[in-house]
Motif scaffolding. Structure first.
Motif, short mmCIF file in Angstrom:
data_model
loop_
_atom_site.label_atom_id
_atom_site.label_comp_id
_atom_site.label_asym_id
_atom_site.label_seq_id
_atom_site.Cartn_x
_atom_site.Cartn_y
_atom_site.Cartn_z
N MET A 115 47.18 19.82 44.03
CA MET A 115 47.30 18.51 43.38
C MET A 115 48.63 18.34 42.65
O MET A 115 48.79 17.44 41.82
CB MET A 115 46.14 18.31 42.40
N GLN A 116 49.61 19.19 42.95
CA GLN A 116 50.93 19.00 42.34
C GLN A 116 51.53 17.67 42.79
O GLN A 116 51.29 17.22 43.91
CB GLN A 116 51.87 20.13 42.77
N ASN A 117 52.34 17.00 41.97
CA ASN A 117 52.67 17.36 40.61
C ASN A 117 51.75 16.70 39.59
O ASN A 117 51.99 16.77 38.38
CB ASN A 117 54.11 16.93 40.30
N THR A 118 50.69 16.07 40.06
CA THR A 118 49.74 15.47 39.13
C THR A 118 49.09 16.53 38.27
O THR A 118 48.96 16.37 37.04
CB THR A 118 48.66 14.69 39.91
N LEU A 119 48.67 17.63 38.89
CA LEU A 119 48.05 18.75 38.19
C LEU A 119 48.72 20.03 38.62
O LEU A 119 48.95 20.24 39.82
CB LEU A 119 46.55 18.80 38.49
N LEU A 120 49.02 20.88 37.66
CA LEU A 120 49.69 22.14 37.94
C LEU A 120 48.72 23.31 37.75
O LEU A 120 47.71 23.19 37.05
CB LEU A 120 50.89 22.33 37.01
N VAL A 121 49.06 24.43 38.37
CA VAL A 121 48.23 25.63 38.22
C VAL A 121 48.16 26.00 36.74
O VAL A 121 49.17 26.07 36.05
CB VAL A 121 48.82 26.81 39.02
N GLY A 122 46.93 26.21 36.25
CA GLY A 122 46.74 26.56 34.85
C GLY A 122 46.39 25.39 33.97
O GLY A 122 45.99 25.59 32.82
N ASP A 123 46.53 24.16 34.48
CA ASP A 123 46.11 22.99 33.69
C ASP A 123 44.61 23.03 33.43
O ASP A 123 43.85 23.54 34.26
CB ASP A 123 46.45 21.69 34.42
N ARG A 124 44.21 22.47 32.30
CA ARG A 124 42.79 22.27 32.03
C ARG A 124 42.52 20.77 32.01
O ARG A 124 43.25 20.03 31.34
CB ARG A 124 42.38 22.85 30.67
N VAL A 125 41.52 20.35 32.75
CA VAL A 125 41.18 18.93 32.80
C VAL A 125 39.74 18.73 32.33
O VAL A 125 38.91 19.62 32.45
CB VAL A 125 41.34 18.35 34.22
N VAL A 126 39.49 17.55 31.78
CA VAL A 126 38.14 17.18 31.38
C VAL A 126 37.60 16.21 32.42
O VAL A 126 38.26 15.23 32.79
CB VAL A 126 38.13 16.53 29.99
N VAL A 127 36.40 16.52 32.90
CA VAL A 127 35.75 15.74 33.96
C VAL A 127 34.58 14.96 33.37
O VAL A 127 33.74 15.52 32.68
CB VAL A 127 35.26 16.67 35.08
N SER A 128 34.57 13.66 33.64
CA SER A 128 33.46 12.82 33.20
C SER A 128 32.35 12.85 34.25
O SER A 128 32.58 12.54 35.42
CB SER A 128 33.92 11.38 33.00
N LYS A 129 31.14 13.21 33.80
CA LYS A 129 30.00 13.26 34.72
C LYS A 129 29.28 11.92 34.81
O LYS A 129 28.24 11.81 35.44
CB LYS A 129 29.04 14.37 34.28
N LEU A 130 29.87 10.91 34.18
CA LEU A 130 29.31 9.56 34.27
C LEU A 130 29.80 8.84 35.52
O LEU A 130 29.39 7.72 35.79
CB LEU A 130 29.66 8.76 33.01
N THR A 131 30.71 9.49 36.27
CA THR A 131 31.21 8.95 37.54
C THR A 131 31.07 10.03 38.61
O THR A 131 31.62 11.12 38.45
CB THR A 131 32.69 8.56 37.43
N PRO A 132 30.34 9.79 39.69
CA PRO A 132 29.53 8.58 39.92
C PRO A 132 28.24 8.62 39.11
O PRO A 132 27.76 9.68 38.74
CB PRO A 132 29.23 8.65 41.43
N GLY A 133 27.71 7.46 38.85
CA GLY A 133 26.52 7.32 38.01
C GLY A 133 26.57 5.94 37.40
O GLY A 133 26.62 4.93 38.12
N PRO A 134 26.61 5.89 36.06
CA PRO A 134 26.77 4.58 35.43
C PRO A 134 28.06 3.90 35.84
O PRO A 134 28.14 2.68 35.91
CB PRO A 134 26.75 4.90 33.93
N PHE A 135 29.11 4.71 36.11
CA PHE A 135 30.40 4.16 36.53
C PHE A 135 30.63 4.45 38.00
O PHE A 135 30.32 5.53 38.49
CB PHE A 135 31.53 4.73 35.68
N GLU A 136 31.20 3.49 38.69
CA GLU A 136 31.35 3.56 40.14
C GLU A 136 32.56 4.41 40.53
O GLU A 136 33.62 4.34 39.90
CB GLU A 136 31.53 2.13 40.68
N LEU A 137 32.39 5.21 41.56
CA LEU A 137 33.48 5.99 42.13
C LEU A 137 34.35 5.06 42.96
O LEU A 137 33.84 4.22 43.71
CB LEU A 137 32.91 7.12 42.99
N LYS A 138 35.68 5.21 42.86
CA LYS A 138 36.59 4.30 43.54
C LYS A 138 37.69 5.08 44.25
O LYS A 138 37.97 6.24 43.93
CB LYS A 138 37.24 3.33 42.55
#
Length: 273
Positions: free
Chosen positions: A71-94
């Motif tokens: 996923m470079q250069n959006t995300l680099l090795v060693g990055d930590r990301v927070v994932v919302s589990k409300l998508t898909p669910g209440p919020f639509e995947l796009k």
């Protein structure tokens, strides 16, 4: 009867010693009670914090560690990301969303797990389980959604751009500089209940393109029910912390799946009044 001053003094001294002993016992009991209360309160607070962390990780958000360069250069090795589990669910995947999903089947090579000893391994696993440590991402992948169910995704037009439902998309906003949208040609329609995903570093991403031997999209696409959630922010390292964009503008002109335009049929423009 004569008063014995020595006896009276001894009695007074004994009485004083008794009072001192009683006060010491009371103090010790008080300290023990306060210490016991503090321990119980600490245990209750920790239990509530662990329970809350587990609930948050299970139903709301979860942290993940980025292990590869796909996923470079959006995300680099060693990055930590927070994932919302409300998508898909209440919020639509796009289209354009960055998603974490479970391995659909043999997409990942086995990765060695660092052995730090039984105690540290157990502590690490327990902390990941309740959400106090980011998940190592073992058994999961992170990619960008390019096609949703019913979408017709192709590579490529004369200018080397992907087409989604017949509309060329300009991906320079997130593609790794110097990397082509795809060096592999494909022409697929995403089956119902599935999505077509690709990494932002297209030259080093084992994504939907490489897992679709039939060339129809049925194998390379990922079931939506394997999606853990949508990556929303980078939280580490601090100098890279920030919101992750879905780049909605890239897909803003893409027509709905199944429309005349997406099928390459002539579109009748409405008459002006």
């Amino acid at each position: 009867m004569a008063h014995d001053p020595d006896s009276a003094h001894a009695e007074a001294e004994d009485s004083h010693k008794d009072r001192v002993r009683e006060e010491r016992v009371r103090d010790e009991r008080g300290v023990g009670a306060r210490l016991g209360g503090a321990v119980r309160e600490t245990v209750v607070v920790l239990a509530m914090a662990l329970t809350l962390s587990f609930v948050v990780k299970t139903f709301l958000i979860q942290a993940f560690f980025i292990p590869s360069e796909s996923m470079q250069n959006t995300l680099l090795v060693g990055d930590r990301v927070v994932v919302s589990k409300l998508t898909p669910g209440p919020f639509e995947l796009k289209r354009g969303d960055i998603v974490v999903f479970a391995d659909p089947g043999d997409w990942l090579s086995p990765t060695p797990v660092t052995n730090r000893g039984a105690v540290l391994n157990g502590l690490r696993d327990a902390m990941m389980f309740v959400g106090l440590l980011p998940d190592t991402s073992e058994g999961h992948l992170i990619k960008r959604v390019i096609g949703m169910p019913g979408d017709h995704v192709q590579c490529c037009d004369a200018e080397g751009r992907l087409l989604v439902n017949g509309e060329p998309i300009e991906e320079s906003a997130y593609l790794k500089p110097g990397v082509n949208p795809s060096d592999m040609e494909f022409d697929i329609t995403v089956p119902s209940g599935r999505m077509w995903v690709m990494g932002d570093n297209r030259s080093d991403s084992s994504d939907s393109r490489y897992h679709d031997p039939g060339g129809t999209g049925s194998d390379g696409s990922v079931p939506l029910d394997l999606v853990v959630g949508k990556a929303v922010v980078t939280v580490w390292p601090f100098d890279r912390a920030g919101r992750l964009s879905t780049h909605e503008d890239v897909f803003s002109q893409v027509p709905d799946a199944g429309s005349n335009r997406s099928l390459g049929l002539p579109v009748r423009e409405p008459h002006s009044s």
